[in-house]
Design a protein around this motif. Sequence first.
Motif, PDB file in Angstrom:
ATOM      1  N   UNK A 124      -0.582  31.826  81.507  1.00 20.00           N
ATOM      2  CA  UNK A 124      -0.019  30.628  80.888  1.00 20.00           C
ATOM      3  C   UNK A 124      -0.491  30.618  79.434  1.00 20.00           C
ATOM      4  N   UNK A 125       0.087  29.757  78.633  1.00 20.10           N
ATOM      5  CA  UNK A 125      -0.355  29.626  77.242  1.00 20.10           C
ATOM      6  C   UNK A 125      -1.828  29.224  77.212  1.00 20.10           C
TER       7      UNK A 125
ATOM      8  N   UNK B 239      -4.173  29.761  79.449  1.00 20.97           N
ATOM      9  CA  UNK B 239      -5.035  30.878  79.862  1.00 20.97           C
ATOM     10  C   UNK B 239      -5.195  31.901  78.746  1.00 20.97           C
ATOM     11  N   UNK B 240      -4.089  32.219  78.072  1.00 22.60           N
ATOM     12  CA  UNK B 240      -4.162  33.173  76.975  1.00 22.60           C
ATOM     13  C   UNK B 240      -4.998  32.612  75.831  1.00 22.60           C
ATOM     14  N   UNK B 241      -4.850  31.336  75.548  1.00 22.07           N
ATOM     15  CA  UNK B 241      -5.645  30.708  74.494  1.00 22.07           C
ATOM     16  C   UNK B 241      -7.130  30.817  74.812  1.00 22.07           C
ATOM     17  N   UNK B 242      -7.496  30.528  76.039  1.00 24.72           N
ATOM     18  CA  UNK B 242      -8.900  30.609  76.448  1.00 24.72           C
ATOM     19  C   UNK B 242      -9.418  32.044  76.354  1.00 24.72           C
ATOM     20  N   UNK B 243      -8.629  32.982  76.804  1.00 22.74           N
ATOM     21  CA  UNK B 243      -9.045  34.379  76.842  1.00 22.74           C
ATOM     22  C   UNK B 243      -9.109  35.005  75.447  1.00 22.74           C
ATOM     23  N   UNK B 244      -8.229  34.582  74.552  1.00 20.76           N
ATOM     24  CA  UNK B 244      -8.128  35.204  73.228  1.00 20.76           C
ATOM     25  C   UNK B 244      -8.900  34.472  72.137  1.00 20.76           C
ATOM     26  N   UNK B 245      -9.137  33.180  72.324  1.00 22.67           N
ATOM     27  CA  UNK B 245      -9.751  32.399  71.258  1.00 22.67           C
ATOM     28  C   UNK B 245      -8.748  31.909  70.227  1.00 22.67           C
ATOM     29  N   UNK B 246      -7.464  32.089  70.512  1.00 20.46           N
ATOM     30  CA  UNK B 246      -6.386  31.592  69.654  1.00 20.46           C
ATOM     31  C   UNK B 246      -5.910  30.288  70.272  1.00 20.46           C
TER      32      UNK B 246
ATOM     33  N   UNK C 181      14.214  41.920  60.290  1.00 20.87           N
ATOM     34  CA  UNK C 181      13.507  40.768  60.829  1.00 20.87           C
ATOM     35  C   UNK C 181      12.576  41.217  61.958  1.00 20.87           C
ATOM     36  N   UNK C 182      11.429  40.566  62.041  1.00 18.25           N
ATOM     37  CA  UNK C 182      10.474  40.883  63.091  1.00 18.25           C
ATOM     38  C   UNK C 182      10.616  39.860  64.206  1.00 18.25           C
ATOM     39  N   UNK C 183      10.703  40.333  65.424  1.00 19.58           N
ATOM     40  CA  UNK C 183      10.719  39.439  66.580  1.00 19.58           C
ATOM     41  C   UNK C 183       9.427  39.659  67.351  1.00 19.58           C
ATOM     42  N   UNK C 184       8.693  38.595  67.548  1.00 15.70           N
ATOM     43  CA  UNK C 184       7.447  38.697  68.286  1.00 15.70           C
ATOM     44  C   UNK C 184       7.738  38.558  69.776  1.00 15.70           C
ATOM     45  N   UNK C 185       7.187  39.457  70.539  1.00 15.49           N
ATOM     46  CA  UNK C 185       7.433  39.524  71.975  1.00 15.49           C
ATOM     47  C   UNK C 185       6.280  38.919  72.769  1.00 15.49           C
ATOM     48  N   UNK C 186       5.519  38.063  72.144  1.00 21.76           N
ATOM     49  CA  UNK C 186       4.334  37.495  72.778  1.00 21.76           C
ATOM     50  C   UNK C 186       4.689  36.807  74.093  1.00 21.76           C
ATOM     51  N   UNK C 187       5.747  36.013  74.110  1.00 19.71           N
ATOM     52  CA  UNK C 187       6.140  35.319  75.338  1.00 19.71           C
ATOM     53  C   UNK C 187       6.408  36.315  76.458  1.00 19.71           C
TER      54      UNK C 187
ATOM     55  N   UNK D 157      -1.146  27.445  68.255  1.00 15.98           N
ATOM     56  CA  UNK D 157      -0.807  28.638  67.469  1.00 15.98           C
ATOM     57  C   UNK D 157       0.045  29.591  68.299  1.00 15.98           C
ATOM     58  N   UNK D 158      -0.307  29.759  69.562  1.00 17.51           N
ATOM     59  CA  UNK D 158       0.467  30.628  70.440  1.00 17.51           C
ATOM     60  C   UNK D 158       1.886  30.079  70.592  1.00 17.51           C
ATOM     61  N   UNK D 159       2.021  28.773  70.778  1.00 18.02           N
ATOM     62  CA  UNK D 159       3.359  28.163  70.880  1.00 18.02           C
ATOM     63  C   UNK D 159       4.166  28.367  69.610  1.00 18.02           C
ATOM     64  N   UNK D 160       3.543  28.177  68.449  1.00 19.93           N
ATOM     65  CA  UNK D 160       4.251  28.383  67.182  1.00 19.93           C
ATOM     66  C   UNK D 160       4.725  29.825  67.042  1.00 19.93           C
TER      67      UNK D 160
END
Length: 65
Positions: free
Chosen positions: A17-18, A20-27, A2-8, A31-34
């Motif tokens: 913050x979510x 800030x990351x959304x603004x900086x990444x364009x994601x 299983x893959x665990x994403x370490x994004x948080x 989607x980041x929360x999911x």
Amino acid sequence: MKVKFLLYDVRTAKGYSVRELAHKSGVSSSAINYIENGKRSPSLDTLIKLSNALDCRIEDLYMYK
């Protein structure tokens, strides 16, 4: 395996913050929360955007369990 994403973990370690990351990444924030809640697996394009925004390697965003 299983893959665990370490994004948080990476995001909070960098002090973003979510929103800030959304603004900086364009994601989108949703989607980041999911991804952080394990409800969605990111595409390669999304991983590239997030790793660039967080100034880390793609490999730093996940681990195998």
